[in-house]
Scaffold this motif. Structure first.
Motif, PDB file in Angstrom:
ATOM      1  N   SER A   4      -7.563   5.565   3.632  1.00 18.85           N
ATOM      2  CA  SER A   4      -8.447   4.537   4.187  1.00 18.85           C
ATOM      3  C   SER A   4      -8.761   4.774   5.659  1.00 18.85           C
ATOM      4  CB  SER A   4      -7.832   3.147   4.008  1.00 18.85           C
ATOM      5  OG  SER A   4      -6.738   2.955   4.888  1.00 18.85           O
ATOM      6  N   ILE A   5      -7.875   5.473   6.379  1.00 20.05           N
ATOM      7  CA  ILE A   5      -8.113   5.690   7.807  1.00 20.05           C
ATOM      8  C   ILE A   5      -8.614   7.097   8.108  1.00 20.05           C
ATOM      9  CG2 ILE A   5      -6.431   3.962   8.508  1.00 20.05           C
ATOM     10  CD1 ILE A   5      -4.484   6.200   9.154  1.00 20.05           C
ATOM     11  N   ASN A   6      -8.310   8.067   7.245  1.00 20.37           N
ATOM     12  CA  ASN A   6      -8.711   9.446   7.514  1.00 20.37           C
ATOM     13  C   ASN A   6      -9.642  10.025   6.460  1.00 20.37           C
ATOM     14  OD1 ASN A   6      -7.479   9.746   9.937  1.00 20.37           O
ATOM     15  ND2 ASN A   6      -5.850  11.089   9.250  1.00 20.37           N
ATOM     16  N   GLY A   7      -9.838   9.313   5.353  1.00 20.15           N
ATOM     17  CA  GLY A   7     -10.796   9.754   4.355  1.00 20.15           C
ATOM     18  C   GLY A   7     -10.242  10.677   3.301  1.00 20.15           C
ATOM     19  N   TYR A  58       7.824  -7.580  10.591  1.00 20.66           N
ATOM     20  CA  TYR A  58       6.461  -7.539  10.071  1.00 20.66           C
ATOM     21  C   TYR A  58       6.252  -6.433   9.031  1.00 20.66           C
ATOM     22  CZ  TYR A  58       5.180 -10.771  13.818  1.00 20.66           C
ATOM     23  OH  TYR A  58       5.089 -11.865  14.645  1.00 20.66           O
ATOM     24  N   ILE A  59       6.304  -5.188   9.449  1.00 17.28           N
ATOM     25  CA  ILE A  59       5.986  -4.084   8.533  1.00 17.28           C
ATOM     26  C   ILE A  59       7.224  -3.718   7.731  1.00 17.28           C
ATOM     27  CG2 ILE A  59       5.175  -1.710   8.341  1.00 17.28           C
ATOM     28  CD1 ILE A  59       3.614  -2.111  10.897  1.00 17.28           C
ATOM     29  N   LYS A  60       7.173  -3.993   6.441  1.00 17.59           N
ATOM     30  CA  LYS A  60       8.296  -3.769   5.554  1.00 17.59           C
ATOM     31  C   LYS A  60       8.074  -2.528   4.697  1.00 17.59           C
ATOM     32  CE  LYS A  60      10.545  -7.683   6.455  1.00 17.59           C
ATOM     33  NZ  LYS A  60      11.926  -7.729   6.972  1.00 17.59           N
ATOM     34  N   THR A  61       9.150  -1.784   4.480  1.00 18.98           N
ATOM     35  CA  THR A  61       9.117  -0.662   3.546  1.00 18.98           C
ATOM     36  C   THR A  61       9.470  -1.173   2.157  1.00 18.98           C
ATOM     37  OG1 THR A  61       9.779   0.924   5.251  1.00 18.98           O
ATOM     38  CG2 THR A  61      10.110   1.583   2.958  1.00 18.98           C
ATOM     39  N   VAL A  62       8.630  -0.882   1.188  1.00 22.08           N
ATOM     40  CA  VAL A  62       8.908  -1.216  -0.205  1.00 22.08           C
ATOM     41  C   VAL A  62       9.359   0.080  -0.868  1.00 22.08           C
ATOM     42  CG1 VAL A  62       7.997  -2.162  -2.349  1.00 22.08           C
ATOM     43  CG2 VAL A  62       7.141  -3.013  -0.147  1.00 22.08           C
ATOM     44  N   ARG A  63      10.648   0.202  -1.085  1.00 27.92           N
ATOM     45  CA  ARG A  63      11.231   1.471  -1.507  1.00 27.92           C
ATOM     46  C   ARG A  63      10.563   2.019  -2.763  1.00 27.92           C
ATOM     47  NH1 ARG A  63      15.596   3.691   0.439  1.00 27.92           N
ATOM     48  NH2 ARG A  63      16.228   1.734   1.432  1.00 27.92           N
ATOM     49  N   GLY A  64      10.173   3.277  -2.677  1.00 28.14           N
ATOM     50  CA  GLY A  64       9.552   3.938  -3.814  1.00 28.14           C
ATOM     51  C   GLY A  64       8.076   3.655  -3.973  1.00 28.14           C
ATOM     52  N   LEU A  65       7.537   2.737  -3.145  1.00 31.19           N
ATOM     53  CA  LEU A  65       6.120   2.374  -3.276  1.00 31.19           C
ATOM     54  C   LEU A  65       5.342   2.638  -1.991  1.00 31.19           C
ATOM     55  CD1 LEU A  65       6.414  -0.973  -5.299  1.00 31.19           C
ATOM     56  CD2 LEU A  65       5.685   1.274  -6.144  1.00 31.19           C
ATOM     57  N   ASP A 102       1.005  15.107   4.454  1.00 26.24           N
ATOM     58  CA  ASP A 102       0.696  13.983   5.336  1.00 26.24           C
ATOM     59  C   ASP A 102       1.759  12.889   5.295  1.00 26.24           C
ATOM     60  OD1 ASP A 102      -1.645  14.905   6.482  1.00 26.24           O
ATOM     61  OD2 ASP A 102      -2.876  14.215   4.824  1.00 26.24           O
ATOM     62  N   ASP A 103       2.736  13.003   4.381  1.00 26.75           N
ATOM     63  CA  ASP A 103       3.781  11.990   4.278  1.00 26.75           C
ATOM     64  C   ASP A 103       4.516  11.801   5.599  1.00 26.75           C
ATOM     65  OD1 ASP A 103       3.538  10.982   1.743  1.00 26.75           O
ATOM     66  OD2 ASP A 103       5.590  11.465   1.141  1.00 26.75           O
ATOM     67  N   LYS A 104       4.923  12.898   6.222  1.00 30.07           N
ATOM     68  CA  LYS A 104       5.667  12.802   7.479  1.00 30.07           C
ATOM     69  C   LYS A 104       4.807  12.205   8.583  1.00 30.07           C
ATOM     70  CE  LYS A 104       9.242  16.347   7.032  1.00 30.07           C
ATOM     71  NZ  LYS A 104       9.805  17.584   7.633  1.00 30.07           N
ATOM     72  N   THR A 105       3.535  12.600   8.610  1.00 31.79           N
ATOM     73  CA  THR A 105       2.638  12.062   9.637  1.00 31.79           C
ATOM     74  C   THR A 105       2.513  10.552   9.503  1.00 31.79           C
ATOM     75  OG1 THR A 105       1.384  14.127   9.737  1.00 31.79           O
ATOM     76  CG2 THR A 105       0.293  12.145  10.567  1.00 31.79           C
ATOM     77  N   MET A 106       2.355  10.058   8.277  1.00 27.61           N
ATOM     78  CA  MET A 106       2.237   8.614   8.063  1.00 27.61           C
ATOM     79  C   MET A 106       3.528   7.909   8.457  1.00 27.61           C
ATOM     80  SD  MET A 106       0.621   5.957   7.374  1.00 27.61           S
ATOM     81  CE  MET A 106      -0.884   6.880   7.108  1.00 27.61           C
ATOM     82  N   MET A 107       4.678   8.495   8.130  1.00 30.45           N
ATOM     83  CA  MET A 107       5.953   7.888   8.495  1.00 30.45           C
ATOM     84  C   MET A 107       6.098   7.785  10.008  1.00 30.45           C
ATOM     85  SD  MET A 107       8.379   9.792   5.672  1.00 30.45           S
ATOM     86  CE  MET A 107       9.910   9.203   6.372  1.00 30.45           C
ATOM     87  N   TYR A 115       0.844  -1.193   0.000  1.00 29.17           N
ATOM     88  CA  TYR A 115       0.000   0.000   0.000  1.00 29.17           C
ATOM     89  C   TYR A 115       0.879   1.242   0.000  1.00 29.17           C
ATOM     90  CZ  TYR A 115      -3.994  -2.912   1.394  1.00 29.17           C
ATOM     91  OH  TYR A 115      -4.987  -3.864   1.436  1.00 29.17           O
ATOM     92  N   THR A 116       0.507   2.245  -0.783  1.00 30.02           N
ATOM     93  CA  THR A 116       1.206   3.515  -0.732  1.00 30.02           C
ATOM     94  C   THR A 116       0.801   4.270   0.540  1.00 30.02           C
ATOM     95  OG1 THR A 116      -0.525   4.757  -1.902  1.00 30.02           O
ATOM     96  CG2 THR A 116       1.158   3.654  -3.246  1.00 30.02           C
ATOM     97  N   LYS A 117       1.592   5.271   0.905  1.00 26.60           N
ATOM     98  CA  LYS A 117       1.239   6.090   2.070  1.00 26.60           C
ATOM     99  C   LYS A 117      -0.138   6.727   1.865  1.00 26.60           C
ATOM    100  CE  LYS A 117       6.008   7.458   3.196  1.00 26.60           C
ATOM    101  NZ  LYS A 117       6.693   7.249   1.919  1.00 26.60           N
ATOM    102  N   ALA A 118      -0.388   7.197   0.637  1.00 28.86           N
ATOM    103  CA  ALA A 118      -1.674   7.845   0.358  1.00 28.86           C
ATOM    104  C   ALA A 118      -2.829   6.864   0.509  1.00 28.86           C
ATOM    105  CB  ALA A 118      -1.672   8.440  -1.048  1.00 28.86           C
TER     106      ALA A 118
END
Length: 234
Positions: free
Chosen positions: A186-189, A219-226, A195-200, A178-181
């Motif tokens: 999905s959680i804030n509508g 568990y939670i993996k970063t998929v670089r660029g995605l 919002d990038d920094k907030t999600m990070m 899933y992208t950050k967006a």
């Protein structure tokens, strides 16, 4: 339903500006000039969302966030002149759902309030919203949507409402990226450019709570660029 918004802010001009926009949007607005007064109001009045300044006399916005979270999981938005990553991390770690910096666009504040209210009261954030209960197991993690709890090896992990929603989305689709967006919408509508920094920050705090080694997450993996995905390592 007419929602009540609590504004805790010691600058009267800012309060009146926000009151104008929010009341024109159909909200009922109550205000307090400091954190102590805000807590007193919350004991007497039903509040659906709190919008808090950080630098207030008596009790600042960080302490007020912590105190509100001890008794309620309503959406909390911090509105602050402090724009450093440390300040944002602190606010979100204490339980805030969103962090906006001054100077601000009152139309964006109103839009974020609408998004948080919609997420909480219409999309399942509020405890009275009853979806069909399910239990999601992933390695040592177990998420129970009925009780809205997360455990690891049988020990409960305390998550903020936003962290819970992120983990729920990821655990429902292991391996999917899933992208950050996509996660934020999905959680804030609604997703805004800053919002990038907030999600990070939310992802970082979630890793600290569920991972043995947050720097090398299992568990939670970063998929670089995605974006992000959660892996099933059984």
């Amino acid at each position: 339903m007419r929602h009540t918004i609590l504004i805790a802010e010691d600058d009267g001009d800012i309060v009146e500006l926000l009151r104008l926009y929010l009341e024109n949007s159909g909200y009922r607005v109550i205000s307090a000039e400091n954190g102590i007064r805000a807590l007193e109001l919350m004991k007497r009045e039903p509040v659906d969302l709190a919008l808090l300044d950080v630098m207030m006399p008596g009790m600042d916005g960080y302490e007020l966030t912590r105190r509100i979270r001890q008794a309620s999981n309503i959406p909390i938005l911090i509105l602050s002149a402090k724009d450093q990553d440390y300040d944002r991390i602190l606010g979100l770690n204490l339980g805030a759902d969103d962090y906006l910096t001054k100077p601000f666009n009152p139309m964006e504040v109103a839009a974020r309030i609408q998004s948080n209210l919609r997420r909480f009261y219409e999309l399942g954030g509020a405890p009275q919203k009853a979806d069909r209960p399910e239990k999601l197991d992933l390695g040592e993690l177990c998420l129970d949507t009925g009780s809205m709890t997360v455990t690891k090896n049988g020990e409960q992990i305390f998550l903020t409402p936003t962290e819970y929603k992120i983990l729920l989305k990821l655990m429902r689709s292991p391996g999917r990226v899933y992208t950050k967006a996509q996660i934020y919408e999905s959680i804030n509508g609604e997703y805004f450019e800053n919002d990038d920094k907030t999600m990070m920050v939310h992802i970082s705090k979630l890793r600290e709570k569920i991972e043995e080694n947050p720097r090398n997450p299992r568990y939670i993996k970063t998929v670089r660029g995605l974006g992000y995905k959660i892996e099933d390592r059984r």
